[in-house]
Structures are given as C-alpha cells and as structure tokens.
Design a protein around this motif. Structure first.
Motif, short mmCIF file in Angstrom:
data_model
loop_
_atom_site.label_atom_id
_atom_site.label_comp_id
_atom_site.label_asym_id
_atom_site.label_seq_id
_atom_site.Cartn_x
_atom_site.Cartn_y
_atom_site.Cartn_z
N ALA A 185 0.82 -1.22 0.00
CA ALA A 185 0.00 0.00 0.00
C ALA A 185 0.85 1.28 0.00
CB ALA A 185 -0.98 -0.01 1.16
N GLY A 222 1.07 3.89 -3.16
CA GLY A 222 0.75 5.30 -2.93
C GLY A 222 1.85 6.23 -3.40
N LYS A 223 3.09 5.79 -3.23
CA LYS A 223 4.24 6.59 -3.66
C LYS A 223 4.28 6.75 -5.18
CE LYS A 223 8.54 5.05 -3.71
NZ LYS A 223 9.85 4.52 -3.32
N ALA A 264 -4.60 4.75 -6.24
CA ALA A 264 -3.92 3.74 -5.41
C ALA A 264 -4.88 2.62 -5.06
CB ALA A 264 -3.37 4.40 -4.15
N GLN A 265 -6.12 2.97 -4.73
CA GLN A 265 -7.10 1.93 -4.41
C GLN A 265 -7.36 1.05 -5.64
OE1 GLN A 265 -11.06 2.29 -2.05
NE2 GLN A 265 -11.63 2.43 -4.19
N LEU A 315 -4.39 -1.24 -6.15
CA LEU A 315 -4.34 -2.34 -5.17
C LEU A 315 -5.41 -3.39 -5.47
CD1 LEU A 315 -3.67 -0.24 -1.95
CD2 LEU A 315 -2.13 -1.95 -2.92
N ILE A 316 -6.57 -2.94 -5.91
CA ILE A 316 -7.61 -3.90 -6.29
C ILE A 316 -7.12 -4.76 -7.46
CG2 ILE A 316 -9.87 -4.07 -7.44
CD1 ILE A 316 -10.79 -1.74 -5.62
N GLY A 373 -4.98 10.72 -6.50
CA GLY A 373 -3.99 9.72 -6.14
C GLY A 373 -4.54 8.60 -5.27
N ALA A 374 -5.39 8.94 -4.30
CA ALA A 374 -5.94 7.91 -3.42
C ALA A 374 -6.84 6.96 -4.20
CB ALA A 374 -6.70 8.54 -2.26
N CYS A 388 1.44 6.35 -7.24
CA CYS A 388 0.21 6.96 -7.75
C CYS A 388 0.09 8.45 -7.41
CB CYS A 388 -1.01 6.21 -7.19
SG CYS A 388 -1.19 4.54 -7.84
N GLY A 389 0.64 8.86 -6.28
CA GLY A 389 0.49 10.26 -5.86
C GLY A 389 0.96 11.26 -6.90
N PRO A 390 2.21 11.17 -7.35
CA PRO A 390 2.70 12.18 -8.30
C PRO A 390 2.10 12.05 -9.70
CG PRO A 390 4.53 11.03 -7.20
CD PRO A 390 3.28 10.26 -6.91
N LEU A 412 -2.08 12.77 -8.86
CA LEU A 412 -2.24 14.01 -8.09
C LEU A 412 -3.47 13.95 -7.17
CD1 LEU A 412 -1.10 16.53 -10.83
CD2 LEU A 412 0.23 15.52 -8.97
#
Lengths: 152, 162
Positions: free
Chosen positions: B26, B30-31, B45-46, B49-50, B41-42, B33-35, B38
């Motif tokens: 996770a 997140g690292k 990331a979800q 992960l799915i 990003g959350a 997907c964030g940049p 933007l």
C-alpha cells in the motif's frame, strides 16, 4: 533531485476494499456512523464488543498476541469453534481460520463521521474465497448492532 | 523486503498472507500513484491495489512482486488521471539536470501542468531510479518515446521558473 513529491495515504477502508477484491465471494458492506473515528476504533478493539456484534459469535478469547498479530478462539451460537489468526489493531481487523474469514476496517469520513467496512463469512476451506451465502445480510446485522452500541 | 514464501502463500489462498502483502504494497503503490494521479492519487492507489490483489494468483515470479505492482500502479494512475480529464498539455523546452535545485520547488504546481504520461516518466526515472529502457518497458512504449517524454517533462520544470 525533487524531494517533495505529492504523497498519497490510502485509508484503511480503501485498503480493505482492495484486499477483499482478492477474495472471491467477499462482499464489502459499508456504513457511515455519526461518531468520531477514535470512539468507533476503541469500541471495535474490545474483543468482547467484537464478539457481541459479529453474527453467530458468542465469545472471542485471546490465545496469543504478538504486536497486532493475534490468535483467538471464537465460539459460535451453535457450539462451533474457530481458531482465528491474523491482524487486529485499532481500525483494522483481518482474521481467518480454515473455515471462516472476518474483516473490518474503519476510516474517518470526509466531512465528518466514521465509515466502517465489513466482510467475512464461511471460507472455502484453505482458499481465498468466501461462500457467498447471507454475507450481505449478516454484515448488515453486524452494522445494526454496532449502531446500537454507538448510540447507547 | 517481502519474502517469496509469503507471496506464494497468498497465491495459494492464505488471506492473512495477503494482508501482510497489503501492508507492504500500500505505501509503495501510494508513492507511485500520488505524483501521477495528483488529487486523484488515493482513488488511483485503491484501483491499483484492487487490480494487484485480483491478479496476484497469476503472478508467475514472486520475486518480481514489486516490479509487477509498479507497472500496475503506473497504469492505473494514468488511467484514473486521464479519466478525470485534469491533464493539461505540457509546454516544453529545454532539459534541466536531475539535481537542478529548481526542481525542488513547488513540484505539485508543475506536475499539474503535465500530462499523466509525462508525470509517469518522471516518477519512474526520479522516484524509482529506473533507466530509459526500464521506464519504456513499464510504460509499454519505445525507449525513444520514454526519452522524449522525460525531456519534455523536465523542460516544463525548467520553464516554470524562468
């Protein structure tokens, strides 16, 4: 080199949806409660409360603890027993036995309140799969019981 | 670092092992997907992960877990970012060095001016430390395309502080 890259923090409920997605038959049921996340987490970290709200469970006894990894003995209303192992910390629970999976996650809801997500049910023995019978209904009952506890 | 036996246990159906993998994956996802995604990003990331947990059983080489997850995270981050139509075309010129101090200021502002694909190249090169060939492989584009995207992305950073 750039050092302030935008960071993303995935909430426990978002993580929970992902984990459940890897378990065929695992239906995630969610509800938002008008209570602070700390209060909900505190309540759900109590194993007696945990047993009280879970469908078909009458007691949960701690057998082992190593940090947030635990082993518990769960007893059912019809005399059935399950030795559940997994992770149990404030806001997060993922436990499995050979025949059972129980999962819960808690996250602050944007704008206020607390989102609680549940999944679980009868595990296809030894596999990452849940028998899709009564899962949603039992989860709804568990959330009803939690709602009553939060409002009491 | 995740041990291969944990990945194999998760692939065999041990959901507690899956939970252990989630703890490790996770923050990493997140690292990535964030940049790229933007403000989405959350969500990205979800979604990543799915996709990772749905596809875990098909991963042939457990030692390649993070590389495999990285490719999924980049793909999902670009997809989510494009879906929200928040990308603006990059305005492009010259290439600053990776250690250019100008790159350390207000990254978010400049990233928002780039397309998701350009942000992905920057993340793979500057966060993940990948070379052009590796970057191109993750993005499934020719090496020349990855190189030109990186050039354009860095150029937009340079231009932003002129």
């Amino acid at each position: 080199m750039m050092t302030d890259w935008p960071q993303v923090e995935v909430t426990d409920v978002e993580r929970f949806r992902a984990l459940a997605a890897g378990v065929p038959g695992a239906t995630v049921t969610e509800r938002v409660f008008p209570a602070a996340p700390e209060r909900v987490k505190e309540l759900l970290t109590d194993l007696d409360v945990f047993a009280e709200i879970q469908a078909d469970l009458v007691s949960v006894t701690l057998l082992q603890r190593d940090g947030d990894r635990i082993v518990v003995l769960a007893k059912g209303a019809r005399g059935q027993r399950a030795r559940l192992a997994g992770q149990f910390r404030p806001g997060w629970c993922w436990l499995q036995s050979r025949f059972l999976i129980i999962g819960m996650a808690v996250a602050a809801e944007p704008g206020g309140g607390t989102r609680v997500a549940l999944t679980g049910g009868i595990r296809v023995p030894g596999r990452a799969a849940i028998v899709p019978l009564r899962v949603r209904r039992e989860s709804a009952k568990t959330l009803d019981r939690l709602e009553r506890l939060l409002s009491s | 670092m995740i041990q291969e036996h944990l990945v194999r246990a998760a692939q065999r159906g041990d959901t507690v092992a899956m939970n252990e993998l989630l703890d490790a994956l996770a923050p990493y996802v997140g690292k990535i997907c964030g940049p790229i995604a933007l403000s989405d990003g959350a969500d990205a990331a979800q979604e990543a992960l799915i996709a990772i947990f749905r596809g875990l059983r098909g991963l042939e080489n457990p030692a390649a877990l993070f590389g495999w997850a990285r490719a999924i995270a980049v793909r999902e981050a670009i997809r989510v970012a494009r879906r929200r139509q928040r990308n603006l075309p990059a305005d492009l010129s010259e290439l600053p060095a990776p250690d250019d101090p100008q790159l350390a200021v207000h990254v978010q502002d400049v990233l928002e001016r780039l397309s998701p694909e350009h942000r992905a190249v920057l993340v793979l090169r500057d966060v993940e430390g990948m070379d052009e060939q590796e970057t191109a492989a993750v993005l499934n584009v020719p090496a020349g395309t990855a190189k030109s995207r990186l050039h354009r992305a860095r150029a937009s950073f340079r231009k932003a502080w002129r």
